[in-house]
Design a protein around this motif. Structure first.
Motif, PDB file in Angstrom:
ATOM      1  N   ARG A   1      39.881  22.450  -9.999  1.00 31.68           N
ATOM      2  CA  ARG A   1      38.568  22.977 -10.376  1.00 31.68           C
ATOM      3  C   ARG A   1      38.709  24.419 -10.844  1.00 31.68           C
ATOM      4  O   ARG A   1      39.609  25.144 -10.425  1.00 31.68           O
ATOM      5  CB  ARG A   1      37.584  22.897  -9.209  1.00 31.68           C
ATOM      6  N   VAL A   2      37.763  24.821 -11.705  1.00 28.63           N
ATOM      7  CA  VAL A   2      37.766  26.195 -12.196  1.00 28.63           C
ATOM      8  C   VAL A   2      36.413  26.483 -12.817  1.00 28.63           C
ATOM      9  O   VAL A   2      35.702  25.572 -13.231  1.00 28.63           O
ATOM     10  CB  VAL A   2      38.880  26.436 -13.248  1.00 28.63           C
ATOM     11  N   ASN A   3      36.025  27.749 -12.838  1.00 35.14           N
ATOM     12  CA  ASN A   3      34.837  28.166 -13.565  1.00 35.14           C
ATOM     13  C   ASN A   3      35.288  28.703 -14.910  1.00 35.14           C
ATOM     14  O   ASN A   3      35.920  29.752 -15.007  1.00 35.14           O
ATOM     15  CB  ASN A   3      34.071  29.252 -12.790  1.00 35.14           C
ATOM     16  N   LEU A   4      34.952  27.986 -15.978  1.00 26.67           N
ATOM     17  CA  LEU A   4      35.457  28.327 -17.301  1.00 26.67           C
ATOM     18  C   LEU A   4      34.943  29.630 -17.914  1.00 26.67           C
ATOM     19  O   LEU A   4      35.495  30.070 -18.898  1.00 26.67           O
ATOM     20  CB  LEU A   4      35.161  27.176 -18.271  1.00 26.67           C
ATOM     21  N   PRO A   5      33.882  30.275 -17.389  1.00 24.76           N
ATOM     22  CA  PRO A   5      33.520  31.560 -17.984  1.00 24.76           C
ATOM     23  C   PRO A   5      34.668  32.552 -17.994  1.00 24.76           C
ATOM     24  O   PRO A   5      34.671  33.507 -18.755  1.00 24.76           O
ATOM     25  CB  PRO A   5      32.372  32.046 -17.091  1.00 24.76           C
TER      26      PRO A   5
ATOM     27  N   ASP B   1      42.865  22.654 -24.559  1.00 29.13           N
ATOM     28  CA  ASP B   1      44.267  22.489 -24.198  1.00 29.13           C
ATOM     29  C   ASP B   1      44.457  22.678 -22.692  1.00 29.13           C
ATOM     30  O   ASP B   1      45.240  21.962 -22.053  1.00 29.13           O
ATOM     31  CB  ASP B   1      45.136  23.503 -24.959  1.00 29.13           C
ATOM     32  N   TRP B   2      43.718  23.629 -22.142  1.00 25.35           N
ATOM     33  CA  TRP B   2      43.803  23.876 -20.709  1.00 25.35           C
ATOM     34  C   TRP B   2      43.336  22.654 -19.926  1.00 25.35           C
ATOM     35  O   TRP B   2      43.954  22.252 -18.933  1.00 25.35           O
ATOM     36  CB  TRP B   2      42.963  25.092 -20.355  1.00 25.35           C
ATOM     37  N   ILE B   3      42.233  22.040 -20.382  1.00 25.47           N
ATOM     38  CA  ILE B   3      41.707  20.850 -19.706  1.00 25.47           C
ATOM     39  C   ILE B   3      42.723  19.722 -19.755  1.00 25.47           C
ATOM     40  O   ILE B   3      42.994  19.049 -18.762  1.00 25.47           O
ATOM     41  CB  ILE B   3      40.376  20.412 -20.352  1.00 25.47           C
ATOM     42  N   GLU B   4      43.295  19.508 -20.940  1.00 21.72           N
ATOM     43  CA  GLU B   4      44.215  18.391 -21.107  1.00 21.72           C
ATOM     44  C   GLU B   4      45.521  18.608 -20.340  1.00 21.72           C
ATOM     45  O   GLU B   4      46.216  17.660 -19.990  1.00 21.72           O
ATOM     46  CB  GLU B   4      44.516  18.172 -22.588  1.00 21.72           C
ATOM     47  N   ALA B   5      45.861  19.857 -20.070  1.00 24.24           N
ATOM     48  CA  ALA B   5      47.138  20.144 -19.410  1.00 24.24           C
ATOM     49  C   ALA B   5      47.098  19.896 -17.911  1.00 24.24           C
ATOM     50  O   ALA B   5      48.137  19.872 -17.260  1.00 24.24           O
ATOM     51  CB  ALA B   5      47.549  21.590 -19.688  1.00 24.24           C
TER      52      ALA B   5
ATOM     53  N   VAL C   1      41.500  14.229 -11.212  1.00 23.33           N
ATOM     54  CA  VAL C   1      40.099  14.646 -11.346  1.00 23.33           C
ATOM     55  C   VAL C   1      40.071  16.145 -11.591  1.00 23.33           C
ATOM     56  O   VAL C   1      40.785  16.910 -10.939  1.00 23.33           O
ATOM     57  CB  VAL C   1      39.286  14.305 -10.074  1.00 23.33           C
ATOM     58  N   LEU C   2      39.251  16.555 -12.544  1.00 25.81           N
ATOM     59  CA  LEU C   2      39.100  17.964 -12.885  1.00 25.81           C
ATOM     60  C   LEU C   2      37.621  18.309 -12.817  1.00 25.81           C
ATOM     61  O   LEU C   2      36.792  17.630 -13.424  1.00 25.81           O
ATOM     62  CB  LEU C   2      39.637  18.226 -14.292  1.00 25.81           C
ATOM     63  N   ALA C   3      37.265  19.323 -12.050  1.00 23.09           N
ATOM     64  CA  ALA C   3      35.872  19.737 -11.885  1.00 23.09           C
ATOM     65  C   ALA C   3      35.655  21.093 -12.542  1.00 23.09           C
ATOM     66  O   ALA C   3      36.411  22.035 -12.290  1.00 23.09           O
ATOM     67  CB  ALA C   3      35.522  19.804 -10.394  1.00 23.09           C
ATOM     68  N   LEU C   4      34.632  21.192 -13.384  1.00 24.35           N
ATOM     69  CA  LEU C   4      34.378  22.414 -14.153  1.00 24.35           C
ATOM     70  C   LEU C   4      32.924  22.848 -14.027  1.00 24.35           C
ATOM     71  O   LEU C   4      32.015  22.022 -14.025  1.00 24.35           O
ATOM     72  CB  LEU C   4      34.674  22.195 -15.634  1.00 24.35           C
ATOM     73  N   GLY C   5      32.715  24.147 -13.972  1.00 21.09           N
ATOM     74  CA  GLY C   5      31.378  24.714 -14.034  1.00 21.09           C
ATOM     75  C   GLY C   5      31.347  25.789 -15.096  1.00 21.09           C
ATOM     76  O   GLY C   5      32.277  26.602 -15.189  1.00 21.09           O
ATOM     77  N   ARG C   6      30.290  25.783 -15.923  1.00 18.07           N
ATOM     78  CA  ARG C   6      30.245  26.778 -16.989  1.00 18.07           C
ATOM     79  C   ARG C   6      28.819  27.021 -17.463  1.00 18.07           C
ATOM     80  O   ARG C   6      27.997  26.101 -17.463  1.00 18.07           O
ATOM     81  CB  ARG C   6      31.093  26.333 -18.172  1.00 18.07           C
TER      82      ARG C   6
ATOM     83  N   ARG D   1      40.312  12.085 -20.934  1.00 25.13           N
ATOM     84  CA  ARG D   1      39.651  11.708 -19.693  1.00 25.13           C
ATOM     85  C   ARG D   1      38.220  11.268 -19.964  1.00 25.13           C
ATOM     86  O   ARG D   1      37.615  11.663 -20.957  1.00 25.13           O
ATOM     87  CB  ARG D   1      39.609  12.899 -18.715  1.00 25.13           C
ATOM     88  N   THR D   2      37.663  10.483 -19.060  1.00 26.98           N
ATOM     89  CA  THR D   2      36.232  10.177 -19.090  1.00 26.98           C
ATOM     90  C   THR D   2      35.488  11.375 -18.526  1.00 26.98           C
ATOM     91  O   THR D   2      35.827  11.877 -17.452  1.00 26.98           O
ATOM     92  CB  THR D   2      35.930   8.932 -18.236  1.00 26.98           C
ATOM     93  N   GLN D   3      34.470  11.837 -19.249  1.00 22.24           N
ATOM     94  CA  GLN D   3      33.762  13.050 -18.847  1.00 22.24           C
ATOM     95  C   GLN D   3      32.339  12.732 -18.387  1.00 22.24           C
ATOM     96  O   GLN D   3      31.593  12.026 -19.061  1.00 22.24           O
ATOM     97  CB  GLN D   3      33.692  14.036 -20.017  1.00 22.24           C
TER      98      GLN D   3
END
Length: 271
Positions: free
Chosen positions: A5-9, A21-25, A30-35, A50-52
């Motif tokens: 997980r990460v906050n993309l701001p 590229d960061w997401i795909e790497a 499971v990848l959790a994002l907040g922005r 990935r399915t989003q």
């Protein structure tokens, strides 16, 4: 199954494809994002492996693909299949919470807008939250398992608007969204394309998968949501869309979204 997980701001807005590229790497399943996004920001055409699950926690988002447009208002999420190219436009300021799943965990056959239940929203919030970094792996796994169960039970809402591939018909559809009218009729559109009513009706269904009347009803409601989200009076939106009165607009709105416009906004603007 650790969740990344990460906050993309924290990442640069000027280079969206670097963010992709960061997401795909990411190696996690499971990848959790907040922005947060500003109104008017557009994200260029891209796809994910990935399915989003793209949840508009606040604000309204328009997502475009080659085959349609999907409006994601507050309290709803768009499920985007892996590999589907899409672009997005922020109709208002947007707070996005997204969960990316490997297709082996969650597979989608087509994009669909779903109403987020309070339980689903709480589970997504728990995974996106920075405080979740200290969560035990067992608790994380339980939340993810429950979220997958809840996603399977979410109600789809008809906020996807199919778009034809035929260029002249697609142009008419785009123009209609800019100035929607509940009184537009088949004969007017057929005349503009130089077709008979029967030929036009058959072509429209072949191109979009729905009848002209169904598409027109969906498009009018589709176009009204950003204006309602901006706080415009329901009466103005209804009359501009060609409805004779607010009652007729409310009836169609309720039929599509399950609640009256006023109740809908009260329910979701505060989320």
């Amino acid at each position: 199954m650790p969740i990344h997980r990460v906050n993309l701001p924290e990442l640069p807005d000027v280079d969206h494809f670097r963010n992709l590229d960061w997401i795909e790497a990411g190696n996690s399943a499971v990848l959790a994002l907040g922005r947060d996004y500003g109104a008017g920001l557009t994200v260029p055409l891209h796809s994910h492996t990935r399915t989003q699950l793209w949840w508009a926690r606040q604000g309204v988002v328009l997502v475009r693909t080659a085959h349609g447009r999907w409006l994601v208002p507050p309290g709803h999420a768009l499920l985007i299949p892996a590999g589907v190219e899409h672009s997005t436009e922020m109709i208002s300021d947007v707070r996005m919470h997204s969960i990316y799943f490997t297709p082996s965990l969650l597979r989608a056959e087509r994009p669909m807008v779903m109403e987020i239940t309070p339980l689903a929203g709480t589970l997504v919030d728990a995974l996106v939250s920075v405080e979740s970094e200290t969560m035990s792996e067992r608790r994380e796994q339980l939340i993810m398992d429950l979220l997958l169960e809840e996603i399977a039970l979410l109600h789809e809402r008809p906020l996807g608007l199919p778009f034809p591939r035929e260029q002249k018909l697609a142009l008419l559809c785009r123009q209609f969204l800019e100035a929607p009218s509940a009184t537009a009729n088949i004969d007017q559109w057929a005349d503009r394309l130089g077709l008979s009513r029967r030929t036009f009706t058959r072509m429209f269904r072949n191109e979009t998968g729905v009848s002209f009347v169904t598409w027109r009803q969906q498009a009018c409601i589709f176009a009204s949501l950003p204006r309602l989200a901006d706080g415009e009076p329901i009466t103005n939106v209804a009359l501009d869309a060609g409805y004779e009165n607010v009652a007729a607009f409310t009836t169609m709105f309720r039929r599509m979204l399950g609640s009256a416009p006023s109740h809908y906004l009260k329910m979701y603007q505060g989320r």
